[in-house]
Design an enzyme around this catalytic site. Structure first.
Site, PDB file in Angstrom:
ATOM      1  N   HIS B 229       0.811  -1.201   0.000  1.00 11.01           N
ATOM      2  CA  HIS B 229       0.000   0.000   0.000  1.00 11.01           C
ATOM      3  C   HIS B 229       0.854   1.265   0.000  1.00 11.01           C
ATOM      4  O   HIS B 229       0.679   2.116  -0.865  1.00 11.01           O
ATOM      5  CB  HIS B 229      -1.062   0.045   1.090  1.00 11.01           C
ATOM      6  CG  HIS B 229      -1.897   1.262   0.874  1.00 11.01           C
ATOM      7  ND1 HIS B 229      -2.797   1.348  -0.157  1.00 11.01           N
ATOM      8  CD2 HIS B 229      -1.847   2.467   1.435  1.00 11.01           C
ATOM      9  CE1 HIS B 229      -3.284   2.556  -0.197  1.00 11.01           C
ATOM     10  NE2 HIS B 229      -2.732   3.265   0.754  1.00 11.01           N
ATOM     11  N   TYR B 233       1.914   5.463  -2.316  1.00  2.00           N
ATOM     12  CA  TYR B 233       2.211   6.850  -1.952  1.00  2.00           C
ATOM     13  C   TYR B 233       3.607   7.246  -2.366  1.00  2.00           C
ATOM     14  O   TYR B 233       3.891   8.425  -2.560  1.00  2.00           O
ATOM     15  CB  TYR B 233       1.938   7.077  -0.462  1.00  2.00           C
ATOM     16  CG  TYR B 233       0.463   6.993  -0.252  1.00  2.00           C
ATOM     17  CD1 TYR B 233      -0.354   8.065  -0.609  1.00  2.00           C
ATOM     18  CD2 TYR B 233      -0.146   5.814   0.158  1.00  2.00           C
ATOM     19  CE1 TYR B 233      -1.722   7.963  -0.536  1.00  2.00           C
ATOM     20  CE2 TYR B 233      -1.507   5.706   0.231  1.00  2.00           C
ATOM     21  CZ  TYR B 233      -2.297   6.787  -0.121  1.00  2.00           C
ATOM     22  OH  TYR B 233      -3.646   6.689  -0.069  1.00  2.00           O
ATOM     23  N   HIS B 380      -9.461   1.156 -11.578  1.00  2.00           N
ATOM     24  CA  HIS B 380      -9.117   2.116 -10.528  1.00  2.00           C
ATOM     25  C   HIS B 380      -7.640   2.510 -10.589  1.00  2.00           C
ATOM     26  O   HIS B 380      -7.306   3.690 -10.618  1.00  2.00           O
ATOM     27  CB  HIS B 380      -9.459   1.536  -9.154  1.00  2.00           C
ATOM     28  CG  HIS B 380      -8.895   2.310  -8.017  1.00  2.00           C
ATOM     29  ND1 HIS B 380      -9.406   3.538  -7.635  1.00  2.00           N
ATOM     30  CD2 HIS B 380      -7.853   2.071  -7.193  1.00  2.00           C
ATOM     31  CE1 HIS B 380      -8.695   4.008  -6.627  1.00  2.00           C
ATOM     32  NE2 HIS B 380      -7.740   3.131  -6.348  1.00  2.00           N
ATOM     33  N   PHE B 381      -6.740   1.517 -10.636  1.00  2.00           N
ATOM     34  CA  PHE B 381      -5.340   1.955 -10.518  1.00  2.00           C
ATOM     35  C   PHE B 381      -4.751   2.445 -11.837  1.00  2.00           C
ATOM     36  O   PHE B 381      -3.681   3.015 -11.835  1.00  2.00           O
ATOM     37  CB  PHE B 381      -4.459   0.935  -9.791  1.00  2.00           C
ATOM     38  CG  PHE B 381      -4.317  -0.404 -10.418  1.00  2.00           C
ATOM     39  CD1 PHE B 381      -3.708  -0.565 -11.636  1.00  2.00           C
ATOM     40  CD2 PHE B 381      -4.773  -1.529  -9.743  1.00  2.00           C
ATOM     41  CE1 PHE B 381      -3.568  -1.816 -12.199  1.00  2.00           C
ATOM     42  CE2 PHE B 381      -4.635  -2.789 -10.300  1.00  2.00           C
ATOM     43  CZ  PHE B 381      -4.034  -2.929 -11.535  1.00  2.00           C
ATOM     44  N   HIS B 382      -5.465   2.256 -12.955  1.00  2.00           N
ATOM     45  CA  HIS B 382      -4.984   2.958 -14.147  1.00  2.00           C
ATOM     46  C   HIS B 382      -5.342   4.445 -14.071  1.00  2.00           C
ATOM     47  O   HIS B 382      -4.761   5.258 -14.768  1.00  2.00           O
ATOM     48  CB  HIS B 382      -5.503   2.322 -15.430  1.00  2.00           C
ATOM     49  CG  HIS B 382      -4.674   1.131 -15.839  1.00  2.00           C
ATOM     50  ND1 HIS B 382      -4.945  -0.131 -15.388  1.00  2.00           N
ATOM     51  CD2 HIS B 382      -3.548   1.029 -16.591  1.00  2.00           C
ATOM     52  CE1 HIS B 382      -4.032  -0.971 -15.873  1.00  2.00           C
ATOM     53  NE2 HIS B 382      -3.169  -0.291 -16.595  1.00  2.00           N
ATOM     54  N   ARG B 443      -9.828  -9.798 -12.848  1.00  2.00           N
ATOM     55  CA  ARG B 443      -8.584  -9.244 -13.346  1.00  2.00           C
ATOM     56  C   ARG B 443      -7.582 -10.388 -13.559  1.00  2.00           C
ATOM     57  O   ARG B 443      -7.892 -11.529 -13.263  1.00  2.00           O
ATOM     58  CB  ARG B 443      -8.013  -8.237 -12.351  1.00  2.00           C
ATOM     59  CG  ARG B 443      -7.604  -8.858 -11.033  1.00  2.00           C
ATOM     60  CD  ARG B 443      -7.125  -7.839 -10.032  1.00  2.00           C
ATOM     61  NE  ARG B 443      -5.788  -7.353 -10.356  1.00  2.00           N
ATOM     62  CZ  ARG B 443      -4.993  -6.716  -9.481  1.00  2.00           C
ATOM     63  NH1 ARG B 443      -5.425  -6.518  -8.243  1.00  2.00           N
ATOM     64  NH2 ARG B 443      -3.813  -6.293  -9.820  1.00  2.00           N
ATOM     65  N   ARG B 444      -6.404 -10.073 -14.055  1.00  2.00           N
ATOM     66  CA  ARG B 444      -5.310 -11.030 -14.169  1.00  2.00           C
ATOM     67  C   ARG B 444      -5.723 -12.335 -14.832  1.00  2.00           C
ATOM     68  O   ARG B 444      -5.399 -13.410 -14.352  1.00  2.00           O
ATOM     69  CB  ARG B 444      -4.766 -11.361 -12.777  1.00  2.00           C
ATOM     70  CG  ARG B 444      -4.237 -10.175 -12.051  1.00  2.00           C
ATOM     71  CD  ARG B 444      -3.653 -10.544 -10.719  1.00  2.00           C
ATOM     72  NE  ARG B 444      -2.575  -9.628 -10.376  1.00  2.00           N
ATOM     73  CZ  ARG B 444      -1.883  -9.681  -9.268  1.00  2.00           C
ATOM     74  NH1 ARG B 444      -2.126 -10.609  -8.380  1.00  2.00           N
ATOM     75  NH2 ARG B 444      -0.914  -8.820  -9.041  1.00  2.00           N
TER      76      ARG B 444
HETATM   77  C1  HEM Z   1      -0.464   1.736 -23.000  1.00  2.00           C
HETATM   78  C2  HEM Z   1      -0.908   1.896 -21.796  1.00  2.00           C
HETATM   79  C3  HEM Z   1      -1.485   0.789 -20.944  1.00  2.00           C
HETATM   80  C4  HEM Z   1      -2.319  -0.236 -21.297  1.00  2.00           C
HETATM   81  C5  HEM Z   1      -2.905  -0.524 -22.664  1.00  2.00           C
HETATM   82  C6  HEM Z   1      -2.544  -1.032 -20.117  1.00  2.00           C
HETATM   83  C7  HEM Z   1      -3.348  -2.150 -20.054  1.00  2.00           C
HETATM   84  C8  HEM Z   1      -3.489  -2.974 -18.961  1.00  2.00           C
HETATM   85  C9  HEM Z   1      -4.405  -4.081 -18.837  1.00  2.00           C
HETATM   86  C10 HEM Z   1      -5.405  -4.520 -19.885  1.00  2.00           C
HETATM   87  C11 HEM Z   1      -4.221  -4.646 -17.634  1.00  2.00           C
HETATM   88  C12 HEM Z   1      -5.024  -5.776 -17.020  1.00  2.00           C
HETATM   89  C13 HEM Z   1      -4.455  -7.126 -17.187  1.00  2.00           C
HETATM   90  C14 HEM Z   1      -5.220  -8.156 -16.386  1.00  2.00           C
HETATM   91  O1  HEM Z   1      -5.583  -7.922 -15.218  1.00  2.00           O
HETATM   92  O2  HEM Z   1      -5.461  -9.236 -16.948  1.00  2.00           O
HETATM   93  C15 HEM Z   1      -3.180  -3.905 -16.974  1.00  2.00           C
HETATM   94  C16 HEM Z   1      -2.700  -4.193 -15.718  1.00  2.00           C
HETATM   95  C17 HEM Z   1      -1.852  -3.352 -15.018  1.00  2.00           C
HETATM   96  N1  HEM Z   1      -1.362  -2.134 -15.432  1.00  2.00           N
HETATM   97 FE1  HEM Z   1      -1.592  -1.313 -17.252  1.00  2.00          FE
HETATM   98  N2  HEM Z   1      -1.861  -0.469 -19.072  1.00  2.00           N
HETATM   99  C18 HEM Z   1      -1.206   0.643 -19.536  1.00  2.00           C
HETATM  100  C19 HEM Z   1      -0.442   1.524 -18.809  1.00  2.00           C
HETATM  101  C20 HEM Z   1      -0.127   1.356 -17.492  1.00  2.00           C
HETATM  102  C21 HEM Z   1       0.616   2.299 -16.707  1.00  2.00           C
HETATM  103  C22 HEM Z   1       1.180   3.617 -17.192  1.00  2.00           C
HETATM  104  C23 HEM Z   1       0.747   1.749 -15.468  1.00  2.00           C
HETATM  105  C24 HEM Z   1       1.426   2.270 -14.232  1.00  2.00           C
HETATM  106  C25 HEM Z   1       2.288   3.203 -14.190  1.00  2.00           C
HETATM  107  C26 HEM Z   1       0.088   0.466 -15.475  1.00  2.00           C
HETATM  108  C27 HEM Z   1       0.024  -0.395 -14.410  1.00  2.00           C
HETATM  109  C28 HEM Z   1      -0.597  -1.616 -14.417  1.00  2.00           C
HETATM  110  C29 HEM Z   1      -0.582  -2.543 -13.322  1.00  2.00           C
HETATM  111  C30 HEM Z   1       0.130  -2.369 -11.993  1.00  2.00           C
HETATM  112  C31 HEM Z   1      -1.356  -3.642 -13.695  1.00  2.00           C
HETATM  113  C32 HEM Z   1      -1.682  -4.854 -12.857  1.00  2.00           C
HETATM  114  C33 HEM Z   1      -0.711  -5.958 -13.019  1.00  2.00           C
HETATM  115  C34 HEM Z   1      -1.143  -7.175 -12.237  1.00  2.00           C
HETATM  116  O3  HEM Z   1      -2.358  -7.395 -12.033  1.00  2.00           O
HETATM  117  O4  HEM Z   1      -0.258  -7.914 -11.799  1.00  2.00           O
HETATM  118  N3  HEM Z   1      -0.437   0.266 -16.720  1.00  2.00           N
HETATM  119  N4  HEM Z   1      -2.749  -2.881 -17.793  1.00  2.00           N
HETATM  120 CU   LIG Z   2      -3.826   0.184  -0.785  1.00  2.00          CU
END
Ligand code: HEM
Ligand SMILES: [Cu+2]
Ligand SMILES: [Cu+2]
Lengths: 265, 598
Positions: B229, B233, B380-382, B443-444
């Site tokens: 968490h 921050y 949310h976190f995007h 998710r995931r």
């Molecule tokens: C081109 C831009 C981006 C696209 C298209 C994108 C797309 C996605 C998608 C579809 C997922 C979900 C995958 C799943 O749960 O099956 C994901 C997960 C995630 N994204 Fe992005 N994202 C982008 C940019 C970013 C940025 C800028 C960050 C953070 C700085 C970020 C952080 C994350 C994180 C932390 C997860 C979760 C990973 C996990 O569940 O282990 N993403 N993203």
């Molecule tokens: Cu948290």
């Protein structure tokens, strides 16, 4: 400290908002008695679930008039039992544990959702009203086949629901003229007695027996058929109790002794 | 001759450039994996095996939220310290040292993850960025993370050293606001990373090396969230710093209140860590009471964000009125919307407000059951790290790049297009993700389509949501292409003599209005530690009591494929680095304690 009047106002409003949230949720969880997944259950050994009273045979059990307990095991990449069948208008307490890695047990589109952690048992009580079918997903990544991990919970009508277990056993081979006997074990795991009919179909023959089985009791029945009426050859048989069936095949042959002798050589 | 950062601190500008380029490289990789998984999940284009999806997702998560964000923030923190104290770093070799450690660490981790794509080696680490045991990664993955984090610890030492040296020369002065923000953030980070350091060094790394048989999955998971968490921050506080010290200036005015800014950062220091259990509302084995305490702390953690919203808007209004803006809302028109630095930060702030609403749902202990681990959370976190932080970082890059390269920005209009495109793309993607989560879409998950049931949408359809997510993903990817075009284009420009001065926003109500006690870092650190002890001692003891320190016998995944030779070689490497780590930890701790005690 020099704080602008608007800023003070905002500060007070923010604090009220926060306290309001906490109060609402406290009311929601304490006053309305919604219980959450906690530490109610003792731990288990994930690699020894086969020797655990509750999880050796994942199943649904009736514990009160409309009360049931479901023991569920999550493992890569399936849930047991599947589907989980429970009756309408019931309170079902789920106990869920994992045999290997962390999974989840989540009824799609509802707030029935828990993590499943090896060594821990998640407990959750759910009220089911009308008959419905729910999908179950694992929403925690658990390995390369994670997306294939699914299950179902079927809430069925009172009439359709039972907790009957059927097992039938017959000989593999008999000599023409001997009797074929099929032993049927019927267990009623519900609390109330059931009245039903046990049926054996073999060849063109149909044998039936009307029975009453008390709650929690097991009934043993034996059907006997004269093999001569069936004649030589393979004969499939099926035992039916309500929706449950068990089946097998028996071979009727002359000179069985000789065949057996040949095999032994 | 201009007076840009590179003119004032040429050597430091070089370190910051290196940190920025590392950050952008991670962003590029993360973006590629992002679009691959977006198209795969939604079913538009699947060219990888679904089993490899999780390797892609691990890479996306780790490269974006560990390397992209943290490399960028060590860059701007170095800028903030040197600029606001008006002195170079104490020892440049030390500065390059921590940068190098971070770079080596993340390379090891990255190699371990990417090796999962080939069968040529046994190495793999498809454990996602949360690496929950009994999922097991190759030891290199954990080792790399440790080195990276130790690098950030040294970075903190570097900044504390600057501050002590400055304080010795300026005994009666208030800590300048940017330096204050850096120091409080780093104190928070030291406390927070203790959790992940314990999880890796005591349990996961020895376990992956076969030195211990087993781990307690609930314990390592809880230690992860002890860190998981507050790391949020660690990304957010630098973005806030930009909103406090750069945005008012770009808007044409001054920061509304220096004291309130200090209060906000002190609140973050105190409240960030004792909240991690809110990620574990659904975990069996943790009593409801502990979850409740975490929820209460979480709700109070809304306060600094709400205060920030006020100060940021008030400062923008002040800027707009300086520029001749008038009326109740009419002043909004007077803001420099065509400036990509301003527009990007303002849009990021706007999205953060939206994220606040979905965050409150997540934080509600009982409502959380509806959305936990669904696509809602990804939506949310995007908005938070993926936009409030990432878009702010990209926007301020347009201000920082000329400062640290001495070159004009390649194209302001491309930059403006880039930030707007990100905003639009994220609106599509995140909105549809939130809605999908409410239908129960997890998710995931490589293929969120099941044999036994379908997700039922009350409004629209799953196909429509997938289309919006894919469209959003494509727009975001285009936005990234524009961003890199600008970074490369700027690097190829020649030196310019006509750059804006290196400076940050003045304040309407300055530090003289802030009570002296706000600068008492020792006090706030002590309070933070006490709160952490309150929030975590009993949960941790109870988890250990239930499941044992090293847990039950487990079936790990993947089954260990290491041969003995590589184990002993690695064990040696690990032992050495552990000793080094312990030594540096001790040094860091003494340094920090010494620094905090005036
Ligand atoms: C081109 C831009 C981006 C696209 C298209 C994108 C797309 C996605 C998608 C579809 C997922 C979900 C995958 C799943 O749960 O099956 C994901 C997960 C995630 N994204 Fe992005 N994202 C982008 C940019 C970013 C940025 C800028 C960050 C953070 C700085 C970020 C952080 C994350 C994180 C932390 C997860 C979760 C990973 C996990 O569940 O282990 N993403 N993203
Ligand atoms: Cu948290
Ligand atoms: Cu799974």
């Amino acid at each position: 400290m020099n704080i602008h009047a608007y800023e003070k106002l905002w500060l007070v409003a923010a604090m009220l908002l926060i306290v309001g949230f906490i109060a609402t949720i406290t009311y929601g969880s304490v006053a309305l008695g919604i219980t959450m997944v906690g530490d109610q259950q003792d731990t288990v050994e994930p690699t020894e679930l086969a020797d655990d009273d509750r999880f050796d045979d994942p199943r649904v059990e009736q514990v009160g008039e409309n009360e049931y307990e479901a023991y569920v095991v999550a493992q890569t990449f399936s849930f047991q039992p599947n589907p989980i069948e429970v009756p309408e208008d019931s309170d079902v307490t789920f106990y869920v544990t994992s045999r290997d890695v962390i999974h989840s047990f989540s009824l799609v589109g509802t707030n029935v959702n828990t993590m499943v952690i090896p060594g821990e048992v998640a407990e959750m009580t759910v009220e089911f009203d009308d008959p419905a079918e729910y999908g179950v997903v694992c929403n925690e990544y658990c390995g390369p086949g994670h997306h294939d991990m699914e299950g179902e919970v079927h809430v069925v009508s009172e009439d359709e629901f039972d907790l009957t277990e059927l097992e039938a056993d017959g000989p593999d081979e008999v000599e023409t003229g001997d009797e074929i006997s099929v032993d049927v074990t019927t267990e009623n795991r519900q609390l109330e007695a059931i009245e039903t009919t046990i049926t054996l179909e073999i060849g063109d023959e149909t044998l039936t027996e009307d029975v009453t089985i008390e709650g929690g009791e097991t009934l043993e029945t034996t059907f006997t058929v004269d093999s001569a009426t069936l004649g030589e050859g393979d004969h499939d048989w099926t035992v039916t109790v309500d929706d449950h069936t068990d089946s097998g095949t028996v071979t009727v042959a002359d000179d069985l002794e000789d065949d057996g002798g040949d095999d032994d050589e | 001759m201009s007076n840009a950062y590179i003119d004032q601190f040429p050597a430091e500008a070089k370190v910051i450039r290196a940190a920025f380029y590392s950050s952008f490289f991670a962003l590029a990789l993360g973006g590629v994996f992002g679009i691959i998984q977006t198209l795969h999940r939604t079913g538009y284009y699947r060219f990888i095996d679904s089993a490899d999806y999780y390797t892609v997702l691990t890479a996306h998560g780790v490269f974006l939220v560990i390397s992209f964000t943290i490399f960028f923030l060590v860059g701007i923190f170095t800028w903030a310290i040197t600029t606001s104290l008006d002195r170079g770093v104490e020892d440049l070799r030390f500065t390059w040292g921590w940068y190098g450690l971070m770079a080596v660490g993340i390379t090891l981790t990255g190699v371990a993850i990417l090796a999962g794509f080939t069968d040529a080696t046994d190495i793999s680490a498809s454990v996602l960025f949360t690496f929950y045991a009994p999922l097991q990664a190759h030891p290199l993955f954990y080792l790399g993370l440790v080195l990276f984090v130790v690098g950030t610890w040294f970075a903190g030492v570097d900044w504390f050293r600057s501050w002590w040296a400055w304080k010795a020369e300026n005994p009666d002065e208030r800590i300048p606001l940017p330096a204050f923000m850096v120091l409080t953030t780093m104190l928070m980070w030291y406390i927070a990373t203790l959790g992940v350091a314990a999880a890796i060094l005591l349990f996961l790394l020895p376990w992956s090396l076969g030195l211990i048989e087993s781990v307690n999955p609930l314990l390592t998971r809880t230690l992860f969230w002890f860190f998981g968490h507050p790391v949020v921050y660690f990304w957010l506080m630098p973005a806030y710093m930009m909103w406090y010290v750069l945005l008012p200036k770009i808007s044409g005015g001054k920061l509304f209140s220096d004291p309130l800014a200090r209060v906000v950062f002190v609140l973050f220091l105190i409240l960030s860590v004792p909240t991690g259990i809110h990620h574990q509302y659904l975990d069996p084995g943790i009593a409801e009471g502990f979850k409740f305490i975490a929820m209460t702390n979480t709700m109070f953690l809304l306060l600094p964000s709400l205060l920030t919203a006020f100060t940021v808007v008030a400062s923008m209004e002040h800027g707009a009125r300086q520029r001749g803006g008038e009326g109740y809302l009419g002043w909004l028109k007077a803001l420099p919307w065509r400036d990509p630095v301003f527009a990007g930060m303002a849009l990021a702030g706007l999205m953060f407000a939206a994220a606040g609403f979905s965050g409150m749902i997540n934080a509600g202990m009982n409502i959380n059951y509806l959305v936990h681990n669904t696509f809602w959370v990804v939506g949310h976190f995007h908005l938070t790290v993926g936009t409030a932080v990432a878009l702010t970082f990209m926007a301020v890059t347009y201000w920082f790049l000329p400062q640290v390269t001495g070159k004009q920005l390649w194209s302001r209009s491309v930059a403006l297009g880039q930030v707007v495109l990100w905003f639009v793309g994220m609106t599509f993607m995140s909105n549809a993700m939130h809605r999908g989560g409410l239908l129960g879409i997890p998710r995931r998950t490589a293929e969120p389509q099941y044999d036994g049931f379908e997700f039922e949408a009350a409004v629209g359809s799953v196909a429509e949501l997938d289309a919006q997510i894919a469209l959003g993903g494509v727009l975001l990817t285009l936005s990234l292409v524009l961003f890199f075009a600008n970074v490369v284009g700027t690097a190829l420009n020649g030196r310019s003599d006509d750059l804006p001065d290196n400076s940050y926003a003045g304040t309407l109500s300055g530090p003289e209005d802030a009570p002296q006690i706000l600068d008492n870092l020792k006090l706030w650190t002590a309070i933070a530690v006490v709160l952490v002890i309150f929030a975590y001692t009993f949960p941790l003891l109870s988890i250990i009591d239930r499941g044992g320190l090293f847990g039950p016998e487990l079936v790990e995944l993947p089954l260990s494929t290491l041969d003995l030779e590589s184990i002993s070689a690695l064990a040696l490497a690990v032992e050495q680095s552990t000793i080094a780590t312990l030594e540096t930890t001790a040094d860091t701790a003494t340094a920090v304690i010494a620094g905090v005690i005036p």
